[in-house]
Design a protein around this motif. Structure first.
Motif, PDB file in Angstrom:
ATOM      1  N   LEU A 105      -9.284   7.131  -0.420  1.00 32.44           N
ATOM      2  CA  LEU A 105      -9.283   6.084   0.606  1.00 32.44           C
ATOM      3  C   LEU A 105      -7.860   5.647   0.926  1.00 32.44           C
ATOM      4  CD1 LEU A 105     -10.801   4.086   2.409  1.00 32.44           C
ATOM      5  CD2 LEU A 105     -10.978   2.556   0.433  1.00 32.44           C
ATOM      6  N   LEU A 106      -7.038   5.494  -0.097  1.00 31.61           N
ATOM      7  CA  LEU A 106      -5.648   5.076   0.102  1.00 31.61           C
ATOM      8  C   LEU A 106      -4.886   6.103   0.928  1.00 31.61           C
ATOM      9  CD1 LEU A 106      -3.435   3.003  -0.642  1.00 31.61           C
ATOM     10  CD2 LEU A 106      -2.956   4.384  -2.672  1.00 31.61           C
ATOM     11  N   LEU A 107      -5.048   7.390   0.619  1.00 30.89           N
ATOM     12  CA  LEU A 107      -4.355   8.435   1.374  1.00 30.89           C
ATOM     13  C   LEU A 107      -4.803   8.465   2.825  1.00 30.89           C
ATOM     14  CD1 LEU A 107      -4.360  11.388  -1.202  1.00 30.89           C
ATOM     15  CD2 LEU A 107      -2.479   9.849  -0.646  1.00 30.89           C
ATOM     16  N   ALA A 108      -6.108   8.282   3.056  1.00 31.08           N
ATOM     17  CA  ALA A 108      -6.620   8.328   4.425  1.00 31.08           C
ATOM     18  C   ALA A 108      -6.076   7.180   5.253  1.00 31.08           C
ATOM     19  CB  ALA A 108      -8.145   8.312   4.410  1.00 31.08           C
ATOM     20  N   VAL A 109      -6.090   5.982   4.703  1.00 28.56           N
ATOM     21  CA  VAL A 109      -5.626   4.821   5.466  1.00 28.56           C
ATOM     22  C   VAL A 109      -4.123   4.882   5.692  1.00 28.56           C
ATOM     23  CG1 VAL A 109      -5.363   2.307   5.402  1.00 28.56           C
ATOM     24  CG2 VAL A 109      -7.524   3.354   4.710  1.00 28.56           C
ATOM     25  N   LEU A 110      -3.363   5.342   4.689  1.00 26.96           N
ATOM     26  CA  LEU A 110      -1.906   5.418   4.823  1.00 26.96           C
ATOM     27  C   LEU A 110      -1.450   6.651   5.586  1.00 26.96           C
ATOM     28  CD1 LEU A 110      -0.658   4.213   1.322  1.00 26.96           C
ATOM     29  CD2 LEU A 110      -0.769   2.953   3.460  1.00 26.96           C
ATOM     30  N   ASN A 111      -2.405   7.427   6.103  1.00 26.69           N
ATOM     31  CA  ASN A 111      -2.086   8.598   6.911  1.00 26.69           C
ATOM     32  C   ASN A 111      -1.361   9.674   6.111  1.00 26.69           C
ATOM     33  OD1 ASN A 111      -2.251   9.897   9.457  1.00 26.69           O
ATOM     34  ND2 ASN A 111      -0.094   9.497   9.827  1.00 26.69           N
ATOM     35  N   THR A 128      -7.683  13.627  -7.147  1.00 27.17           N
ATOM     36  CA  THR A 128      -7.337  12.850  -5.957  1.00 27.17           C
ATOM     37  C   THR A 128      -8.475  11.953  -5.471  1.00 27.17           C
ATOM     38  OG1 THR A 128      -8.025  14.705  -4.554  1.00 27.17           O
ATOM     39  CG2 THR A 128      -5.702  14.594  -5.181  1.00 27.17           C
ATOM     40  N   ARG A 129      -9.663  12.090  -6.048  1.00 20.92           N
ATOM     41  CA  ARG A 129     -10.806  11.298  -5.566  1.00 20.92           C
ATOM     42  C   ARG A 129     -10.546   9.795  -5.624  1.00 20.92           C
ATOM     43  NH1 ARG A 129     -14.297  13.654  -8.363  1.00 20.92           N
ATOM     44  NH2 ARG A 129     -14.983  15.126  -6.777  1.00 20.92           N
ATOM     45  N   PRO A 130      -9.960   9.242  -6.703  1.00 19.99           N
ATOM     46  CA  PRO A 130      -9.728   7.796  -6.728  1.00 19.99           C
ATOM     47  C   PRO A 130      -8.773   7.295  -5.645  1.00 19.99           C
ATOM     48  CG  PRO A 130      -9.576   8.733  -8.938  1.00 19.99           C
ATOM     49  CD  PRO A 130      -9.609   9.879  -7.983  1.00 19.99           C
ATOM     50  N   VAL A 131      -7.895   8.183  -5.169  1.00 22.81           N
ATOM     51  CA  VAL A 131      -6.886   7.763  -4.205  1.00 22.81           C
ATOM     52  C   VAL A 131      -7.219   8.206  -2.791  1.00 22.81           C
ATOM     53  CG1 VAL A 131      -5.387   9.804  -4.350  1.00 22.81           C
ATOM     54  CG2 VAL A 131      -4.363   7.552  -4.015  1.00 22.81           C
ATOM     55  N   LEU A 160       0.825  -1.208   0.000  1.00 29.56           N
ATOM     56  CA  LEU A 160       0.000   0.000   0.000  1.00 29.56           C
ATOM     57  C   LEU A 160       0.860   1.259   0.000  1.00 29.56           C
ATOM     58  CD1 LEU A 160      -2.863  -0.993   2.474  1.00 29.56           C
ATOM     59  CD2 LEU A 160      -2.970  -0.835  -0.019  1.00 29.56           C
ATOM     60  N   ILE A 161       1.919   1.258   0.800  1.00 29.76           N
ATOM     61  CA  ILE A 161       2.802   2.425   0.833  1.00 29.76           C
ATOM     62  C   ILE A 161       3.457   2.622  -0.526  1.00 29.76           C
ATOM     63  CG2 ILE A 161       4.940   3.331   1.829  1.00 29.76           C
ATOM     64  CD1 ILE A 161       4.126   2.098   4.482  1.00 29.76           C
ATOM     65  N   GLY A 162       3.866   1.540  -1.152  1.00 25.64           N
ATOM     66  CA  GLY A 162       4.457   1.654  -2.481  1.00 25.64           C
ATOM     67  C   GLY A 162       3.478   2.215  -3.492  1.00 25.64           C
ATOM     68  N   LEU A 163       2.240   1.729  -3.428  1.00 31.44           N
ATOM     69  CA  LEU A 163       1.218   2.269  -4.330  1.00 31.44           C
ATOM     70  C   LEU A 163       0.941   3.737  -4.034  1.00 31.44           C
ATOM     71  CD1 LEU A 163      -1.361  -0.666  -4.491  1.00 31.44           C
ATOM     72  CD2 LEU A 163      -0.097   0.306  -6.414  1.00 31.44           C
ATOM     73  N   GLY A 164       0.897   4.075  -2.736  1.00 30.89           N
ATOM     74  CA  GLY A 164       0.678   5.470  -2.376  1.00 30.89           C
ATOM     75  C   GLY A 164       1.779   6.369  -2.902  1.00 30.89           C
ATOM     76  N   SER A 198      -7.079   1.257  -3.575  1.00 31.27           N
ATOM     77  CA  SER A 198      -8.377   1.230  -2.887  1.00 31.27           C
ATOM     78  C   SER A 198      -8.971  -0.175  -2.899  1.00 31.27           C
ATOM     79  CB  SER A 198      -9.341   2.211  -3.565  1.00 31.27           C
ATOM     80  OG  SER A 198      -8.851   3.537  -3.466  1.00 31.27           O
ATOM     81  N   ALA A 199      -8.789  -0.891  -4.030  1.00 29.65           N
ATOM     82  CA  ALA A 199      -9.319  -2.249  -4.111  1.00 29.65           C
ATOM     83  C   ALA A 199      -8.633  -3.168  -3.102  1.00 29.65           C
ATOM     84  CB  ALA A 199      -9.142  -2.793  -5.532  1.00 29.65           C
ATOM     85  N   ILE A 200      -7.331  -3.001  -2.908  1.00 29.62           N
ATOM     86  CA  ILE A 200      -6.613  -3.828  -1.932  1.00 29.62           C
ATOM     87  C   ILE A 200      -7.134  -3.563  -0.524  1.00 29.62           C
ATOM     88  CG2 ILE A 200      -4.369  -4.178  -0.838  1.00 29.62           C
ATOM     89  CD1 ILE A 200      -3.086  -3.785  -3.552  1.00 29.62           C
ATOM     90  N   ILE A 201      -7.350  -2.275  -0.187  1.00 35.66           N
ATOM     91  CA  ILE A 201      -7.861  -1.930   1.147  1.00 35.66           C
ATOM     92  C   ILE A 201      -9.251  -2.518   1.355  1.00 35.66           C
ATOM     93  CG2 ILE A 201      -8.601  -0.018   2.611  1.00 35.66           C
ATOM     94  CD1 ILE A 201      -6.384   1.646   1.325  1.00 35.66           C
ATOM     95  N   VAL A 202     -10.122  -2.308   0.372  1.00 36.67           N
ATOM     96  CA  VAL A 202     -11.481  -2.842   0.492  1.00 36.67           C
ATOM     97  C   VAL A 202     -11.452  -4.361   0.547  1.00 36.67           C
ATOM     98  CG1 VAL A 202     -13.716  -3.029  -0.657  1.00 36.67           C
ATOM     99  CG2 VAL A 202     -12.520  -0.832  -0.596  1.00 36.67           C
TER     100      VAL A 202
END
Length: 889
Positions: free
Chosen positions: A658-664, A653-656, A430-434, A471-475
C-alpha cells in the motif's frame, strides 16, 4: 485445470472466463449504484410537500444516477463483446440491438437527469418528482427491452443454454500448452545475463566483452537478459547492429558508459525530473483517493443524517444505532453478512442429511462469497463510521458541524495554510518511511545469521515495523478524512447542498482520465528514458559515441532481431498473477518473455495455449503509437524491481504494498493480456485512412489503464483472467534466465550470474534448478562445490559445469541434453592488482547491494574487469574450450 473455480471443468478459455468476469463485475457495480439510489428516492417521496427538503436527496440521487448510467452502458457493451467473442453470428447481431437499446435509454436518462436537476432547484411549491412523464417511461421501456435482449443472448450462448435450447453439447474450447519440437534454439548456444542492477550490468559487460573476443557471442543464437543483466544484453545487442566490436577496450562507447554509471540520477536535470515524476504520481494518487473518499462521505453522511443515526445536538454529535427504538438499521447493516452466514450453515446442514449436488453447492458458495464481499464494506461503513464519530466525539473540543478531532489531524483535510503544512509533513513522513523500507528490502547481500544484534534490530525495524507503520499512517489519514467529511455531511446542510463540489470532483476525475493513466503516473517512463539514454548508444562514422535519439521507437519486433549475424535479444519479465488455477502457492507470477517473433506468457505445460502473440500485433494493441513494447521499455520492465507486486518475493513486499502504491514507487507496467484477442487472423492490422486512424488513436487512448489498475496494485489481487496484466522484474521468477534458456532447448548455455546471494549459498541457482524441474520436467545435474570459499581465503574457481536432461518427447529415442557453463561473480583465482586492492577496501565486493545504484568509475571498472577475468578463466579451461569450439557458427 484452468477455469475450474468458475465451474467450467477446464473447458473454457482464459479469455472467455475473463470476459464473463468483466461483465459480471461491471453489472455488480451497476446494481450497487442502483441500490444506493433507493433511499434517496424514498426520501424524495417522503418529503414531497417541501421543495427545500427533497432537493438534497433528489439532486444527490441524480449525481449517483450519472455514475449508474455510465456503469450500465459499460456493462451492456461488455455483454455484447462477450457474445461476440463466442462467435455466434445470429446472437451477436441480436446482442448488438440490445446494446443499442441500452445506449438510447442512457441518452434519454441523461436528458431526464438534466431536466430534473433544474426542477429540483425551484424553492417554491411542492417537490419535483423523479419522473418526467413520457420521457421517463420511454427510457424505462428501452432499458428493460435492451436488458431482456442481452439477457436472452447471454443465456442462449452459454453452455447451459446451448444444451437446453438447442440440444448442442459444447466441446472444450481450451487446450494445453505444447512446446515446439525441437526448441527454437536447438543445437545452438544461449547466453544468459542475470539480474542485479548496475552491479550485474558491469559484471556482464566484462564477460560479454571476453565472449565476443573469443567469438562465442557471435556464435550464440540468443542472449537472454534479466533485470540489470538486461541493460547490458540490450546495449550490446543494439550497438552490435551497427558495430562489429561493441564496447571494445578503449572505444568511445565504453568511455561514455563509464560516464553514465549514475544512470538513474545523472546530473541535476535528471534529479529534477525524477522528483517531478514521483511528485506527479503521488498527487494523482492522492487526488483519486480524495475523490473516492469524498463521494463515499457525501452519500454516507446524507444517509446517516436522513435515517437519524447521526444527529448534531448542540456542541456534540449524537450517534443512535437504533433510531426510533428500531433494530432495522443494525439489521440492514448486517443483512448481507447474515445471508453469507446462512448460505454456509445451509450447506453444512444439507451435507448432514443428504448428498448435495455440485451445482447447488456452487450456487450456495457463490451467493455466500458475493454477499460477504459486499456485506463487509457495508457493515464497516454503516456501523464503523458512526462508531468512529461517536468515539471522536468524546475527545475535547469540537462543535455541531464537525466531529471533535485533534487539531493536527483536522488540518489534514482543511484547505488552510496549516492544512497544507500538515499534509506536506504527512507526505514527507511517508516518503521517509518508504525510503527506509526500500533500503531494508534492497539489503539482500547480508546473511541474517552473520548479522549482530544491532543489525538484526535494524532489519526488523526496516522490514517488519516500518512497512506496517507506513500503511497504518495511510489508512489512518484516510479514515480521518472519511470521518471528517462524513460528519460534516451528516450534520451540516450546507455541506449537503454544496453542489459545486460535485463539479470539482468530476472535473478532476475527467482531467486525470484525459491527461494521464496508470502507466504514465508510474516511474516507468522516467526509468525507461534514463536506461535508454545511458545504455543504448550508436557509434557515428567519425568514431564518436552518442545515445540513440529517445524519440526513435525501437520496436521490439524489429530491433531485437539479429542483423549481419549474431544473436537475437530476449528480455525476461514476469506477469503478476495470483490465481490458484495457474500458479503454486505464493509464486504469484508466470514468466513473460519479450521475443522478436512472439511475446507473452510462457511457463509449464499446464498453462493453456494462446499466451503468446505475434510481437508486431502485440505492439499495435499495446499502443497505437507503438511506444509500449520497445527495447527500452522491455529493459525497464525487466528491471522493475521496485513495485507493489513482485511475484515470488511478494512475501517480503506485501506489508509495504500500500505504501509503495500511494507513494508512486511503481516501475511495473500494465500491458494487454496476450490471452485476450489472440486469434489466427490479424486482430490489430495496420489501419489506413484518416477516419480509421483517428478512431484507432482515440480508442487506444481511452483504453489505457486507469485508477482501477492502481487499486489492483495496492491490494494485490492480479489475475490471469484480467484484460490487462502487470509485468515487472524478471528476477521475480528466475533471476538467471536459465529456465527460459532451457525451455528453448539449446545445446549449450552460458550463465553469467551476478546475483547477490549470501556467500557460498547460490540461492538463485538452486531456485532455477528447482523451477526448471517443476515447470518443465528438466533435471539439472550441477555441483557448485568448487565455487564455495568456506574457510579458505578464496574459492578454487568461479564457474561450474552442469548437464540439463530434458524429458523424453514423442519421436525421440533418448532425452535431449543441454550443457550448462555457470559463471558466478565470486573472488576466485588470480585477479589484477587493481581489483585485488579494490576488494581489500570494499568488504561487500563483489556482492554490493542493489539498493546502491550509484557507482563511480572505480566501482564500475572493478566489476567489469572481474567479469572479464572470470569469463577468461572459464573459456581458457581446456574442456570448456573444446566443448564451445564444437558449436556451429
Amino acid at each position: 485445470m484452468w477455469g475450474e473455480s468458475e465451474g467450467t471443468k477446464g473447458d473454457a478459455t482464459i479469455e472467455e472466463i475473463g470476459r464473463r468476469r468483466t461483465f459480471t463485475n461491471t453489472l455488480s457495480l451497476a446494481i450497487v449504484l442502483f441500490v444506493v439510489q433507493l433511499p434517496m428516492v424514498d426520501a424524495v417521496r417522503d418529503n414531497a410537500g417541501s421543495a427545500f427538503d427533497c432537493a438534497i436527496p433528489g439532486r444527490l440521487s441524480l449525481l449517483v444516477d450519472v455514475l449508474f448510467i455510465g456503469t450500465y452502458v459499460y456493462a451492456a457493451y461488455r455483454a455484447y463483446k462477450y457474445v461476440r467473442f463466442l462467435q455466434q453470428p445470429l446472437w451477436q447481431a441480436i446482442a448488438r440491438i440490445g446494446a443499442l437499446l441500452i445506449f438510447l435509454a442512457a441518452v434519454l436518462d441523461v436528458v431526464e437527469d438534466i431536466k430534473l436537476w433544474s426542477d429540483f432547484g425551484r424553492q417554491t411549491g411542492g417537490c419535483a418528482d423523479l419522473s418526467t412523464g413520457w420521457l421517463t417511461w420511454l427510457m424505462r421501456v428501452l432499458w428493460v427491452a435492451g436488458s431482456l435482449v442481452l439477457a436472452v443472448c447471454l443465456f442462449a450462448t452459454s453452455r447451459f443454454g446451448r444444451r437446453k435450447l438447442f440440444g448442442i453439447e459444447p466441446g472444450p474450447r481450451a487446450t494445453f500448452e505444447r512446446e515446439p519440437d525441437p526448441g527454437p534454439d536447438a543445437g545452438r548456444l544461449v547466453i544468459c545475463c542475470s539480474g542485479g542492477g548496475i552491479r550485474s550490468a558491469s559484471f556482464c559487460l566484462g564477460a560479454l566483452q571476453l565472449l565476443r573476443e573469443r567469438g562465442y557471442y557471435d556464435k550464440a543464437s540468443t542472449v537472454i537478459g534479466v533485470s540489470g543483466g538486461g541493460y547490458m544484453a540490450a546495449a550490446f545487442h543494439v550497438l552490435r547492429r551497427t558495430c562489429a566490436d561493441p564496447f571494445s577496450p578503449g572505444s568511445a562507447e565504453l568511455a561514455r558508459l563509464r560516464r553514465q554509471t549514475r544512470y538513474l540520477l545523472q546530473g541535476g536535470r535528471a534529479m529534477f525530473r525524477a522528483a517531478l515524476s514521483v511528485l506527479f504520481g503521488v498527487i494523482v494518487n492522492l487526488l483519486l483517493i480524495g475523490i473516492m473518499l469524498r463521494a463515499i462521505a457525501w452519500v454516507l453522511g446524507w444517509f446517516l443524517s436522513d435515517q437519524k443515526v447521526v444527529v448534531a445536538t448542540g456542541q456534540e454529535i449524537r450517534v443512535d444505532w437504533r433510531p426510533g427504538g428500531s433494530w432495522w438499521f443494525v439489521g440492514l447493516s448486517l443483512f448481507l453478512i447474515a445471508v453469507s452466514a446462512a448460505m454456509f450453515v445451509l450447506e453444512k446442514v444439507w451435507d448432514r442429511w443428504a448428498r448435495m449436488p455440485d451445482p447447488v453447492r456452487k450456487v450456495l458458495t457463490t451467493v455466500g462469497g458475493v454477499t460477504l464481499r459486499y456485506g463487509t464494506p457495508v457493515a464497516v461503513l454503516l456501523l464503523g463510521v458512526p462508531g468512529g464519530l461517536y468515539l471522536l466525539g468524546k475527545l475535547p473540543g469540537g462543535n455541531a458541524d464537525q466531529p471533535s478531532l485533534p487539531s493536527a489531524l483536522l488540518a489534514l483535510v482543511d484547505p488552510t495554510k496549516q492544512g497544507v503544512a500538515s499534509f506536506g509533513a504527512l507526505v514527507v513522513v511517508l516518503i521517509g518511511l518508504g525510503r527506509t523500507v526500500w533500503n531494508g528490502l534492497a539489503v539482500e547481500s547480508k546473511d541474517p545469521s552473520e548479522a549482530g544484534l544491532r543489525g538484526r534490530l535494524l532489519a526488523f525495524a526496516r522490514n517488519k515495523l516500518a512497512p506496517w507503520v507506513g500503511s497504518a499512517i495511510i489508512v489512518g489519514a484516510a479514515v480521518i478524512a472519511l470521518l471528517r467529511w462524513t460528519g460534516g455531511y451528516a450534520t451540516d446542510r450546507s455541506y449537503q447542498m454544496d453542489w459545486s463540489v460535485a463539479l470539482v470532483l468530476a472535473s478532476i476525475a475527467i482531467a486525470i482520465k484525459l491527461l494521464t493513466d496508470a502507466n504514465r503516473t508510474s516511474l516507468h517512463s522516467f526509468y525507461r528514458e534514463r536506461l535508454s539514454r545511458a545504455f543504448l548508444v550508436t557509434r557515428k562514422p567519425n568514431g564518436a559515441a552518442v545515445s540513440l535519439d529517445y524519440s526513435i521507437r525501437l520496436r521490439y519486433s524489429e530491433w531485437a532481431k539479429p542483423t549481419d549475424g549474431g544473436p537475437q535479444l530476449v528480455i525476461a519479465g514476469v506477469a503478476n498473477v495470483a490465481d490458484a488455477d495457474f500458479v503454486p502457492t505464493q509464486r504469484d507470477c508466470v514468466p513473460f518473455i519479450f521475443d522478436a517473433e512472439q511475446i507473452g506468457i510462457v511457463g509449464d505445460r499446464s498453462l493453456p495455449t494462446g499466451g503468446r502473440r505475434r510481437t508486431e500485433d502485440y505492439e499495435r494493441e499495446a499502443d497505437v503509437l507503438k511506444r509500449e513494447v520497445t527495447v527500452p521499455a522491455a529493459m525497464a520492465i525487466s528491471g522493475a524491481a521496485l513495485s507493489p507486486l513482485t511475484g515470488r518475493v511478494n512475501s517480503r513486499t506485501r506489508p509495504v504494498r500500500l505504501l509503495l502504491a500511494v507513494l508512486n514507487a511503481r516501475l511495473g507496467v500494465w500491458l494487454p493480456n496476450p490471452y485476450w484477442n489472440n486469434r489466427d487472423e490479424d486482430t490489430f492490422p495496420e489501419v489506413t485512412g484518416f477516419a480509421a486512424r483517428v478512431r484507432r488513436y482515440v480508442g487506444s487512448v481511452i483504453d489505457k489503464p486507469g485508477p482501477y489498475r492502481l487499486l489492483r496494485e495496492a491490494i494485490g489481487s492480479p489475475s490471469m483472467y484480467d484484460r490487462r496484466i502487470y509485468v515487472t522484474d524478471g528476477g521475480h521468477y528466475d533471476n538467471l534466465g536459465l529456465v527460459e534458456a532451457l525451455r528453448r532447448e539449446p545445446a549449450q548455455v552460458i550463465v553469467i550470474d551476478a546475483s547477490n546471494d549470501p556467500e557460498d549459498r547460490f540461492n538463485a541457482l538452486g531456485e532455477a534448478i528447482a523451477t526448471a524441474r517443476m515447470d518443465h520436467g528438466i533435471r539439472i545435474d550441477m555441483d557448485p562445490a568448487p565455487m564455495i570459499r568456506g574457510q579458505k581465503t578464496r574459492a578454487d574457481r568461479s564457474w561450474a559445469y552442469g548437464i540439463a536432461t530434458h524429458p523424453l518427447k514423442e519421436g525421440r529415442r533418448q532425452p535431449y541434453k543441454t550443457e550448462i557453463f555457470f559463471l558466478k561473480a565470486v573472488l576466485a583465482g588470480h585477479l589484477g592488482w587493481d581489483v585485488e586492492q579494490y576488494a581489500t577496501t570494499h568488504d561487500d565486493f563483489p556482492r554490493r547491494s542493489t539498493g546502491d545504484q550509484f557507482y563511480d568509475e572505480w566501482d564500475f571498472e572493478a566489476y567489469r574487469d572481474l567479469g572479464y577475468v572470470l569469463a577468461e578463466s572459464l573459456t581458457d579451461h581446456h574442456r570448456v574450450k573444446a566443448r564451445l569450439e564444437d558449436l556451429p557458427d
